[in-house]
Scaffold this motif. Structure first.
Motif, short mmCIF file in Angstrom:
data_model
loop_
_atom_site.label_atom_id
_atom_site.label_comp_id
_atom_site.label_asym_id
_atom_site.label_seq_id
_atom_site.Cartn_x
_atom_site.Cartn_y
_atom_site.Cartn_z
N ARG B 34 0.82 -1.21 0.00
CA ARG B 34 0.00 0.00 0.00
C ARG B 34 0.86 1.26 0.00
O ARG B 34 0.39 2.34 -0.32
CB ARG B 34 -0.91 0.02 1.24
CG ARG B 34 -1.86 -1.15 1.37
CD ARG B 34 -2.90 -1.17 0.24
NE ARG B 34 -3.98 -2.11 0.47
CZ ARG B 34 -3.96 -3.39 0.14
NH1 ARG B 34 -2.87 -3.89 -0.43
NH2 ARG B 34 -5.00 -4.18 0.35
N PHE B 35 2.12 1.11 0.38
CA PHE B 35 2.99 2.27 0.55
C PHE B 35 4.17 2.30 -0.43
O PHE B 35 4.78 3.34 -0.63
CB PHE B 35 3.56 2.31 1.98
CG PHE B 35 2.52 2.49 3.04
CD1 PHE B 35 2.22 3.75 3.52
CD2 PHE B 35 1.82 1.41 3.54
CE1 PHE B 35 1.24 3.92 4.49
CE2 PHE B 35 0.84 1.57 4.50
CZ PHE B 35 0.54 2.83 4.98
N VAL B 36 4.52 1.15 -0.98
CA VAL B 36 5.72 1.04 -1.80
C VAL B 36 5.38 0.36 -3.12
O VAL B 36 4.73 -0.70 -3.12
CB VAL B 36 6.80 0.20 -1.06
CG1 VAL B 36 8.01 -0.02 -1.95
CG2 VAL B 36 7.22 0.89 0.23
N LEU B 41 11.39 -4.89 -3.68
CA LEU B 41 11.61 -4.51 -2.27
C LEU B 41 10.57 -5.16 -1.37
O LEU B 41 10.90 -5.71 -0.31
CB LEU B 41 11.56 -2.98 -2.11
CG LEU B 41 11.58 -2.50 -0.67
CD1 LEU B 41 12.97 -2.63 -0.07
CD2 LEU B 41 11.08 -1.07 -0.56
N VAL B 42 9.32 -5.10 -1.79
CA VAL B 42 8.26 -5.70 -0.99
C VAL B 42 8.53 -7.20 -0.79
O VAL B 42 8.38 -7.74 0.32
CB VAL B 42 6.88 -5.49 -1.67
CG1 VAL B 42 5.80 -6.29 -0.96
CG2 VAL B 42 6.53 -4.00 -1.69
N MET B 47 10.13 -11.70 2.64
CA MET B 47 11.01 -12.85 2.90
C MET B 47 11.72 -12.69 4.24
O MET B 47 11.85 -13.64 5.03
CB MET B 47 12.02 -13.00 1.75
CG MET B 47 13.01 -14.13 1.89
SD MET B 47 14.45 -13.72 2.90
CE MET B 47 15.29 -12.56 1.81
N THR B 48 12.19 -11.47 4.50
CA THR B 48 12.89 -11.22 5.76
C THR B 48 11.96 -11.45 6.95
O THR B 48 12.35 -12.09 7.94
CB THR B 48 13.44 -9.78 5.77
OG1 THR B 48 14.36 -9.62 4.68
CG2 THR B 48 14.15 -9.46 7.08
N ALA B 49 10.75 -10.92 6.86
CA ALA B 49 9.78 -11.15 7.94
C ALA B 49 9.56 -12.64 8.16
O ALA B 49 9.51 -13.13 9.30
CB ALA B 49 8.46 -10.46 7.60
N SER B 158 17.29 0.15 2.42
CA SER B 158 16.87 1.43 1.87
C SER B 158 15.78 1.24 0.83
O SER B 158 15.71 0.20 0.16
CB SER B 158 18.05 2.15 1.22
OG SER B 158 19.05 2.40 2.17
N VAL B 159 14.98 2.25 0.67
CA VAL B 159 13.95 2.26 -0.36
C VAL B 159 14.43 3.12 -1.50
O VAL B 159 14.95 4.22 -1.28
CB VAL B 159 12.63 2.83 0.19
CG1 VAL B 159 11.55 2.87 -0.90
CG2 VAL B 159 12.16 2.02 1.38
N GLY B 160 14.31 2.61 -2.71
CA GLY B 160 14.63 3.40 -3.89
C GLY B 160 16.10 3.48 -4.21
O GLY B 160 16.53 4.42 -4.85
N THR B 161 16.86 2.47 -3.76
CA THR B 161 18.26 2.42 -4.17
C THR B 161 18.48 1.21 -5.03
O THR B 161 17.72 0.27 -5.02
CB THR B 161 19.19 2.32 -2.95
OG1 THR B 161 18.85 1.16 -2.18
CG2 THR B 161 19.10 3.53 -2.09
#
Lengths: 125, 161
Positions: B34-36, B41-42, B47-49, B158-161
């Motif tokens: 909803r945000f990204v 990245l999502v 996967m990390t979670a 980071s987001v967007g790298t």
């Protein structure tokens, strides 16, 4: 028996394997997480024995409907690849990992698996 | 100095039951979408979670764990942080410290991940790949802190790298 389909399922995961002229076909669907690790390991053992018994040159693993795989299940795939590597060269068979570009974890996970045995494992998108 | 968090903040206190880990991963994934817009990245965050929660499901005392996921877009550049806290045994804390020692020393996360796949393939008792996967595939930085018998693992990207 060579023509019999192998299958396994648990929770939101299912897998099947069957013979085709091109080689052994394996398909996984759903989610492979810690709840299904043992089921997956047993299934891959059966797949390996089938591949050896039928002297296949190639096994194709279709992951295009596998939404997620956890690290423990990836390890089971690593065990399978290791089992093939330990065979005499004449008995080894190749693995083709058929992935979906829409399932983002697959690119990195399958790349890592292919690095275990680049001579045996290829990734197809 | 406090920072204002703009965007997502999830704080989940949960029974880390193995059959709920994938359910929680999908929830985190849907919330972050909803945000990204960056689907890669999502996927990495989800996967990390998942890997963090499976650690809790295996090693947390009474399976009680707290997972926090934040997207901080203050300061112009976005950062996603996942924080997993749970009580565990001294033996597991020792093991975590050993794993982090190896992760902190590694210069090539992918090579370490592949090496651990190879090394652990013949060890049926442990997977031992989850944190290395987060580092290599998740492209996260990882940190461990211990307070008494509470272990907290923080993963950040980071987001967007």
């Amino acid at each position: 028996m060579a023509g019999e389909k192998l299958s396994a399922s648990a929770y939101d995961f299912s897998a099947e394997a069957w013979n085709e002229v091109s080689g052994l076909q394996v398909k996984m669907v759903g989610t492979a997480d810690m709840s299904v690790r043992d089921v997956l390991g047993e299934f891959l053992g059966q797949v390996h024995r089938r591949a050896l018994g039928d002297h296949v040159a190639e096994a194709t693993l279709d992951l295009r409907q596998l939404a997620f795989m956890n690290s423990a299940c990836l390890k089971e795939l690593a065990v399978w690849i290791g089992d093939i590597q330990e065979l005499p060269a004449a008995e080894q068979y190749r693995i083709v990992l058929h992935s979906s570009p829409e399932i983002f974890w697959q690119r990195r996970s399958l790349d890592a698996l292919s690095r275990l045995a680049s001579e045996l494992v290829t990734v197809r998108v | 100095m406090s920072s204002t968090v703009c965007g997502l903040r999830l704080q989940l206190r949960l029974d880390a039951d193995p059959v709920l880990v994938s359910v929680t991963r999908r929830f985190v994934e849907e919330a972050l979408k909803r945000f990204v817009s960056d689907r890669d990245l999502v996927s990495r965050v989800a996967m990390t979670a998942h890997e963090l929660l499976e650690n809790a499901a295996k090693y947390a005392r009474d399976r009680n764990a707290e997972l926090t996921v934040t997207l901080d877009t203050s300061g112009g550049k976005g950062v996603v942080t996942l924080r997993l806290s749970n009580d565990t045994t001294p033996a597991h804390i020792d093991r975590l410290r050993q794993i982090f020692s190896e992760l902190d020393a590694c210069r090539d996360p992918l090579s370490l991940y592949v090496e651990l796949m190879r090394r652990n393939a013949r060890r049926p008792d442990v997977s031992g790949l989850g944190l290395a996967r987060i580092l290599a595939e998740g492209e996260m930085t990882l940190g461990l802190s211990v307070d008494g018998r509470t272990a907290t693992i923080v993963a950040r990207t980071s987001v967007g790298t």
